[in-house]
Design an enzyme around this catalytic site. Structure first.
Site, PDB file in Angstrom:
ATOM      1  N   LYS A 129       0.900  -1.099   0.088  1.00 43.48           N
ATOM      2  CA  LYS A 129      -0.009   0.043   0.060  1.00 43.48           C
ATOM      3  C   LYS A 129       0.838   1.201  -0.088  1.00 43.48           C
ATOM      4  O   LYS A 129       0.706   2.239  -0.671  1.00 43.48           O
ATOM      5  CB  LYS A 129      -1.182  -0.074   1.110  1.00 43.48           C
ATOM      6  CG  LYS A 129      -1.674   0.996   1.283  1.00 43.48           C
ATOM      7  CD  LYS A 129      -2.543   1.358   2.695  1.00 43.48           C
ATOM      8  CE  LYS A 129      -3.611   0.242   2.587  1.00 43.48           C
ATOM      9  NZ  LYS A 129      -4.291   0.162   3.950  1.00 43.48           N
ATOM     10  N   GLU A 184      10.331  -5.759   3.662  1.00 47.58           N
ATOM     11  CA  GLU A 184      10.451  -6.963   3.246  1.00 47.58           C
ATOM     12  C   GLU A 184       9.860  -6.996   1.647  1.00 47.58           C
ATOM     13  O   GLU A 184      10.804  -7.631   0.967  1.00 47.58           O
ATOM     14  CB  GLU A 184       9.682  -8.069   3.896  1.00 47.58           C
ATOM     15  CG  GLU A 184      10.078  -7.927   5.554  1.00 47.58           C
ATOM     16  CD  GLU A 184       9.405  -7.108   6.253  1.00 47.58           C
ATOM     17  OE1 GLU A 184       9.264  -7.276   7.462  1.00 47.58           O
ATOM     18  OE2 GLU A 184       8.735  -6.347   5.694  1.00 47.58           O
ATOM     19  N   GLY A 231      -4.907  -4.686   5.795  1.00 42.24           N
ATOM     20  CA  GLY A 231      -4.068  -5.610   4.958  1.00 42.24           C
ATOM     21  C   GLY A 231      -4.620  -6.953   5.007  1.00 42.24           C
ATOM     22  O   GLY A 231      -4.747  -7.592   3.997  1.00 42.24           O
ATOM     23  N   ARG A 232      -4.815  -7.503   6.257  1.00 43.42           N
ATOM     24  CA  ARG A 232      -5.709  -8.628   6.387  1.00 43.42           C
ATOM     25  C   ARG A 232      -6.965  -8.941   5.726  1.00 43.42           C
ATOM     26  O   ARG A 232      -7.288  -9.934   5.653  1.00 43.42           O
ATOM     27  CB  ARG A 232      -5.176  -9.300   7.666  1.00 43.42           C
ATOM     28  CG  ARG A 232      -6.137  -8.277   8.736  1.00 43.42           C
ATOM     29  CD  ARG A 232      -5.516  -8.689  10.223  1.00 43.42           C
ATOM     30  NE  ARG A 232      -6.136  -7.733  11.395  1.00 43.42           N
ATOM     31  CZ  ARG A 232      -5.459  -6.699  11.703  1.00 43.42           C
ATOM     32  NH1 ARG A 232      -4.356  -5.981  10.580  1.00 43.42           N
ATOM     33  NH2 ARG A 232      -6.012  -5.570  12.490  1.00 43.42           N
ATOM     34  N   GLU A 236      -3.895 -11.179  14.636  1.00 43.02           N
ATOM     35  CA  GLU A 236      -3.334  -9.896  14.654  1.00 43.02           C
ATOM     36  C   GLU A 236      -4.402  -8.843  14.917  1.00 43.02           C
ATOM     37  O   GLU A 236      -4.072  -7.805  15.029  1.00 43.02           O
ATOM     38  CB  GLU A 236      -2.751  -9.690  12.783  1.00 43.02           C
ATOM     39  CG  GLU A 236      -2.047  -8.126  12.723  1.00 43.02           C
ATOM     40  CD  GLU A 236      -1.475  -8.272  11.405  1.00 43.02           C
ATOM     41  OE1 GLU A 236      -0.274  -8.728  11.242  1.00 43.02           O
ATOM     42  OE2 GLU A 236      -2.121  -7.541  10.478  1.00 43.02           O
ATOM     43  N   HIS A 275      -2.692 -37.700  11.903  1.00 41.18           N
ATOM     44  CA  HIS A 275      -1.368 -38.411  11.804  1.00 41.18           C
ATOM     45  C   HIS A 275      -0.257 -37.528  12.654  1.00 41.18           C
ATOM     46  O   HIS A 275       0.783 -37.887  12.657  1.00 41.18           O
ATOM     47  CB  HIS A 275      -0.908 -38.989  10.699  1.00 41.18           C
ATOM     48  CG  HIS A 275      -1.756 -39.917  10.131  1.00 41.18           C
ATOM     49  ND1 HIS A 275      -1.756 -41.362  10.457  1.00 41.18           N
ATOM     50  CD2 HIS A 275      -2.917 -40.016   9.287  1.00 41.18           C
ATOM     51  CE1 HIS A 275      -2.631 -42.228   9.761  1.00 41.18           C
ATOM     52  NE2 HIS A 275      -3.307 -41.167   9.323  1.00 41.18           N
ATOM     53  N   LYS A 288       9.936  -4.434  14.120  1.00 39.80           N
ATOM     54  CA  LYS A 288      10.538  -3.798  13.068  1.00 39.80           C
ATOM     55  C   LYS A 288      11.346  -2.662  13.362  1.00 39.80           C
ATOM     56  O   LYS A 288      12.524  -2.260  12.988  1.00 39.80           O
ATOM     57  CB  LYS A 288       9.463  -3.088  11.856  1.00 39.80           C
ATOM     58  CG  LYS A 288       8.567  -4.230  11.311  1.00 39.80           C
ATOM     59  CD  LYS A 288       7.555  -3.808  10.385  1.00 39.80           C
ATOM     60  CE  LYS A 288       6.938  -4.799   9.707  1.00 39.80           C
ATOM     61  NZ  LYS A 288       6.021  -4.387   8.654  1.00 39.80           N
TER      62      LYS A 288
END
Length: 550
Positions: free
Chosen positions: A208, A214, A268-269, A354, A385, A511
């Protein structure tokens, strides 16, 4: 809009009292006493069925939980969400991801402006672009069509689109393959690019602000890789952006005509429905992407219109509050019995943790009760399993969701029936358990000392709660419903706990410290001013990194 001290309300006290009075009830007995339990405790919507009958609840439990929702003014908060009020109080933003899936021509107002018109303008640009790429009209610097798309993002710009693209693999184009790179660990990008040709690769840089560290590091590395085969002038044919920062996009070399925007009222999410879903649209095509949006909108209509007692997101949310806050169950597992949904738990993990992983209320008040649980999970039957041993015979209460499609896009003999049978069987086993009499019957004929040794190990306490989300078939529409269902569930729980579910200050602190540590990893950096452990780790890196470099 301030929190009304929900934990001081009479219904909060009644729920604690009710939990103490009913905690010894076993679901096996509840089913035996009530043949109609499933009929009363399930809901259906457009081929999606929620069975919540395998929960430690009675009619009275639901009455109290619904009363809790009313006490928290859930209806008022739903109206504020839908009406575009700035309910993200710490960032002074509206929360209107529901506008991203509203049909064309249905206005969504934000302070007098119809944002739905803006949304559909971007969708039309995305559609035109995708048709050009998927149809072979968009050409690379040597005139070849695009065969591979690499989405560069992180967090909501990666997990959501990745989960949706994986889930809808049956609808993906054979001509355009979509890849996702998020990790700043160089091997993620390197392993992806190793299989690709710069002449036929298109990069989607999703950020954005176009400053996400990153994402920008990976974008720069991808740019360097590309420029080994092409020129600066060719970047515009191979890089597009999903962003709001036109200046930074242009400085990178991307033509801003190929920048697809979204807005500050899109978290964002919650952004897969927006231009962040460009990679999804490239994978499955614009028509299927519209079906995905339509499924989300159908769940929105249900959420905003159904009474709490018959509202899927509200019911799921209230059950989560019941276990997390009143039972002290600190985790919640999600098990999709569909290989395409293998990344879905990771996306819901971010969405939930979050949003509601917070210890203070909307206005900074300290909360003295448990809020968001740890979300985790894995695809079935693999999970059976792995960690199901703990669910069946461990000491922890772990509520869980089973997501089970009734039909497969990839049928192989009777394998899908085996898959479904396993999913249903696990919910039954978690609920029923195995009694001493049943275990003894299995051990009959063995020596007494063997029975004494094996009997305790054959017992299953049961009474582990689960919800089953049964889907007729995993389609773009049904996946849209499913994802919107979880989004609204998280919102409802945040309302009840008095949390602002739409900021994420906890993401930023690490960060900030990383920005301080990075220059100190150099041997020539000044003296360190961290704790002894962090100083020692930095020194270890300095010595070993230099040694490895030679």
């Amino acid at each position: 809009m301030r929190n009304n001290d929900i934990n001081a309300s009479p219904v909060w006290a009644r729920l604690h009292q009710h939990q103490r009075a009913t905690r010894h009830l076993h679901m096996r007995e509840l089913f035996e006493q009530d043949p109609d339990r499933f009929e009363r405790f399930h809901l259906e919507l457009d081929g999606l069925m929620l069975d919540y009958s395998k929960n430690r609840i009675t009619d009275r439990t639901l009455e109290l939980l619904v009363e809790l929702a009313h006490t928290a003014d859930l209806a008022g908060w739903m109206a504020r969400l839908k009406g575009g009020e700035r309910i993200n109080v710490s960032e002074h933003r509206a929360v209107l991801h529901t506008a991203l899936r509203a049909p064309k021509g249905k206005p969504v107002w934000l302070e007098g402006h119809d944002v739905s018109a803006d949304v559909h303008a971007v969708l039309e640009r995305m559609t035109a672009f995708c048709h050009r790429v998927r149809g072979g009209e968009w050409r690379g610097f040597t005139g070849k069509p695009v065969t591979d798309v690499v989405n560069l993002g992180i967090g909501g710009s990666d997990l959501g689109p990745l989960a949706v693209t994986e889930a809808l693999g049956a609808y993906a184009s054979a001509n355009v393959r979509v890849h996702y790179v998020s990790n700043v660990d160089g091997q993620h990008l390197a392993r992806t690019l190793k299989r690709l040709d710069p002449e036929t690769t298109l990069f989607v840089v999703a950020s954005k602000s176009f400053t996400t560290p990153e994402t920008l590091l990976n974008a720069q590395a991808a740019r360097d890789w590309f420029l080994k085969s092409a020129s600066e002038a060719d970047i515009a044919r191979h890089f597009v952006a999903v962003s709001c920062n036109a200046a930074a996009v242009a400085a990178f070399g991307i033509d801003t005509a190929n920048m697809f925007e979204f807005w500050d009222w899109v978290g964002g999410r919650y952004s897969t429905w927006s231009a962040v879903g460009l990679s999804v649209m490239l994978a499955i095509g614009p028509d299927h992407f519209q079906d995905f949006l339509a499924g989300g909108h159908a769940m929105d209509e249900h959420f905003f219109g159904a009474p709490f007692e018959a509202n899927m997101p509200v019911i799921l949310a209230l059950l989560g509050v019941w276990y997390n806050t009143f039972y002290g169950a600190h985790t919640h597992a999600i098990m999709p019995y569909d290989h395409g949904l293998r990344r879905f738990p990771a996306h819901i993990q971010q969405l939930d943790m979050e949003s509601n992983g917070k210890r203070v209320g909307r206005f900074g008040e300290r909360l003295d009760f448990d809020t968001g649980p740890v979300i985790w999970g894995e695809v079935g039957v693999n999970s059976q399993h792995a960690f199901f041993q703990l669910l069946h015979q461990g000491t922890r209460l772990v509520p869980s969701d089973f997501i089970v499609p009734m039909n497969s896009h990839f049928p192989v003999d009777e394998q899908h029936a085996v898959l479904v049978a396993n999913g249903f069987a696990q919910t039954e086993a978690l609920m029923r358990g195995k009694t001493e009499a049943e275990a003894l019957a299995e051990l009959s004929g063995l020596p007494g000392e063997t029975i004494d040794m094996l009997l305790p190990q054959k017992l299953f306490p049961g009474n582990q709660p689960s919800n089953t989300l049964a889907i007729a078939k995993l389609t773009p529409y049904s996946l849209g419903m499913l994802l919107a269902l979880y989004e609204h569930k998280v919102f409802v729980q945040g309302v009840i706990w008095g949390i602002n579910s739409f900021d994420q200050w906890g993401v930023e602190y690490g960060k900030q410290l990383a920005a301080r540590i990075l220059p100190q990893l150099s041997e020539s950096a000044p003296c360190l001013h961290h704790d002894a452990s962090t100083n020692g780790l930095i020194q270890f890196f300095r010595s070993h990194h230099e040694r490895d470099a030679h």
